[in-house]
Design a protein around this motif. Sequence first.
Motif, PDB file in Angstrom:
ATOM      1  N   ASN A   3       0.867  -1.180   0.000  1.00  0.00           N
ATOM      2  CA  ASN A   3       0.000   0.000   0.000  1.00  0.00           C
ATOM      3  C   ASN A   3       0.896   1.219   0.000  1.00  0.00           C
ATOM      4  OD1 ASN A   3      -2.563  -1.232   0.197  1.00  0.00           O
ATOM      5  ND2 ASN A   3      -2.226  -1.614   2.353  1.00  0.00           N
ATOM      6  N   LEU A   4       0.850   2.004  -1.078  1.00  0.00           N
ATOM      7  CA  LEU A   4       1.669   3.211  -1.128  1.00  0.00           C
ATOM      8  C   LEU A   4       1.063   4.305  -0.272  1.00  0.00           C
ATOM      9  CD1 LEU A   4       2.597   3.384  -4.908  1.00  0.00           C
ATOM     10  CD2 LEU A   4       3.964   2.522  -3.025  1.00  0.00           C
ATOM     11  N   PRO A   5       1.879   5.159   0.313  1.00  0.00           N
ATOM     12  CA  PRO A   5       3.339   5.119   0.308  1.00  0.00           C
ATOM     13  C   PRO A   5       3.844   4.006   1.219  1.00  0.00           C
ATOM     14  CG  PRO A   5       2.612   6.894   1.725  1.00  0.00           C
ATOM     15  CD  PRO A   5       1.376   6.300   1.096  1.00  0.00           C
ATOM     16  N   SER A   6       4.991   3.499   0.879  1.00  0.00           N
ATOM     17  CA  SER A   6       5.567   2.392   1.620  1.00  0.00           C
ATOM     18  C   SER A   6       7.072   2.580   1.701  1.00  0.00           C
ATOM     19  CB  SER A   6       5.229   1.088   0.906  1.00  0.00           C
ATOM     20  OG  SER A   6       5.630  -0.001   1.673  1.00  0.00           O
ATOM     21  N   CYS A   7       7.724   1.792   2.548  1.00  0.00           N
ATOM     22  CA  CYS A   7       9.179   1.905   2.654  1.00  0.00           C
ATOM     23  C   CYS A   7       9.840   1.176   1.489  1.00  0.00           C
ATOM     24  CB  CYS A   7       9.664   1.356   3.987  1.00  0.00           C
ATOM     25  SG  CYS A   7       9.651  -0.441   4.102  1.00  0.00           S
ATOM     26  N   GLU A  59       7.368  11.054  -1.333  1.00  0.00           N
ATOM     27  CA  GLU A  59       7.108   9.674  -0.916  1.00  0.00           C
ATOM     28  C   GLU A  59       8.358   8.808  -1.056  1.00  0.00           C
ATOM     29  OE1 GLU A  59       2.372   9.174  -1.953  1.00  0.00           O
ATOM     30  OE2 GLU A  59       3.845   8.850  -3.545  1.00  0.00           O
ATOM     31  N   LEU A  60       9.142   9.033  -2.093  1.00  0.00           N
ATOM     32  CA  LEU A  60      10.369   8.264  -2.282  1.00  0.00           C
ATOM     33  C   LEU A  60      11.365   8.538  -1.159  1.00  0.00           C
ATOM     34  CD1 LEU A  60      10.744   8.645  -6.136  1.00  0.00           C
ATOM     35  CD2 LEU A  60      10.214   6.536  -4.893  1.00  0.00           C
ATOM     36  N   ARG A  61      11.500   9.799  -0.755  1.00  0.00           N
ATOM     37  CA  ARG A  61      12.392  10.130   0.365  1.00  0.00           C
ATOM     38  C   ARG A  61      11.874   9.519   1.660  1.00  0.00           C
ATOM     39  NH1 ARG A  61      13.052  14.683  -2.526  1.00  0.00           N
ATOM     40  NH2 ARG A  61      11.507  15.942  -1.467  1.00  0.00           N
ATOM     41  N   GLU A  62      10.564   9.597   1.884  1.00  0.00           N
ATOM     42  CA  GLU A  62       9.977   9.009   3.090  1.00  0.00           C
ATOM     43  C   GLU A  62      10.137   7.489   3.090  1.00  0.00           C
ATOM     44  OE1 GLU A  62       5.962  10.451   3.138  1.00  0.00           O
ATOM     45  OE2 GLU A  62       6.554  12.418   3.908  1.00  0.00           O
ATOM     46  N   ALA A  63      10.176   6.888   1.916  1.00  0.00           N
ATOM     47  CA  ALA A  63      10.340   5.439   1.799  1.00  0.00           C
ATOM     48  C   ALA A  63      11.757   4.999   2.152  1.00  0.00           C
ATOM     49  CB  ALA A  63       9.997   4.977   0.388  1.00  0.00           C
ATOM     50  N   GLY A  64      12.700   5.922   2.137  1.00  0.00           N
ATOM     51  CA  GLY A  64      14.067   5.584   2.518  1.00  0.00           C
ATOM     52  C   GLY A  64      15.104   5.730   1.433  1.00  0.00           C
ATOM     53  N   SER A  66      17.466   7.993  -0.891  1.00  0.00           N
ATOM     54  CA  SER A  66      18.031   9.340  -0.926  1.00  0.00           C
ATOM     55  C   SER A  66      17.814   9.932  -2.317  1.00  0.00           C
ATOM     56  CB  SER A  66      19.534   9.293  -0.618  1.00  0.00           C
ATOM     57  OG  SER A  66      20.227   8.658  -1.686  1.00  0.00           O
ATOM     58  N   ASP A  67      18.074  11.226  -2.453  1.00  0.00           N
ATOM     59  CA  ASP A  67      17.959  11.855  -3.769  1.00  0.00           C
ATOM     60  C   ASP A  67      18.908  11.191  -4.771  1.00  0.00           C
ATOM     61  OD1 ASP A  67      16.022  13.614  -2.867  1.00  0.00           O
ATOM     62  OD2 ASP A  67      17.455  15.218  -2.435  1.00  0.00           O
ATOM     63  N   ALA A  68      20.108  10.800  -4.299  1.00  0.00           N
ATOM     64  CA  ALA A  68      21.072  10.123  -5.179  1.00  0.00           C
ATOM     65  C   ALA A  68      20.548   8.743  -5.588  1.00  0.00           C
ATOM     66  CB  ALA A  68      22.421   9.992  -4.478  1.00  0.00           C
ATOM     67  N   ASP A  69      19.901   8.032  -4.645  1.00  0.00           N
ATOM     68  CA  ASP A  69      19.311   6.735  -4.970  1.00  0.00           C
ATOM     69  C   ASP A  69      18.249   6.881  -6.054  1.00  0.00           C
ATOM     70  OD1 ASP A  69      20.833   5.532  -2.947  1.00  0.00           O
ATOM     71  OD2 ASP A  69      19.179   5.563  -1.493  1.00  0.00           O
ATOM     72  N   VAL A  70      17.363   7.850  -5.873  1.00  0.00           N
ATOM     73  CA  VAL A  70      16.273   8.082  -6.823  1.00  0.00           C
ATOM     74  C   VAL A  70      16.831   8.413  -8.198  1.00  0.00           C
ATOM     75  CG1 VAL A  70      14.322   9.592  -7.392  1.00  0.00           C
ATOM     76  CG2 VAL A  70      14.611   8.749  -5.054  1.00  0.00           C
ATOM     77  N   LYS A  71      17.845   9.284  -8.245  1.00  0.00           N
ATOM     78  CA  LYS A  71      18.445   9.661  -9.519  1.00  0.00           C
ATOM     79  C   LYS A  71      19.075   8.440 -10.188  1.00  0.00           C
ATOM     80  CE  LYS A  71      21.727  12.852 -11.700  1.00  0.00           C
ATOM     81  NZ  LYS A  71      21.686  12.088 -12.897  1.00  0.00           N
TER      82      LYS A  71
END
Length: 91
Positions: A3-7, A59-64, A66-71
């Motif tokens: 269920n989004l948002p999720s870790c 939501e991506l940051r709250e999921a754990g 980092s900005d570098a991970d997302v990029k």
Amino acid sequence: MVNLPSCSRCVILAGLWYPSKKGAGFDRHPQCDCYAVPAAEVVEPPSPKALFDAMDDVELREAGWSDADVKAIRDGADLYQVTNARRAMYS
């Protein structure tokens, strides 16, 4: 099922099949709202990448992630390796 948002850990486990409901395949964490679906049900779960793509930057940051991970993931890095790399740093 996630269920989004999720870790990030739950997102990469989305859609996996486990032979028994015991433990539902992975340990839940506090306030986790993910759940197991009995195998008798026909469910087409979204892929972890589809879940990642459905989340916004907050939501991506709250999921754990980092900005570098997302990029990195958006640039083509493997979602599982990026997520699990951080896990190894803390063990």
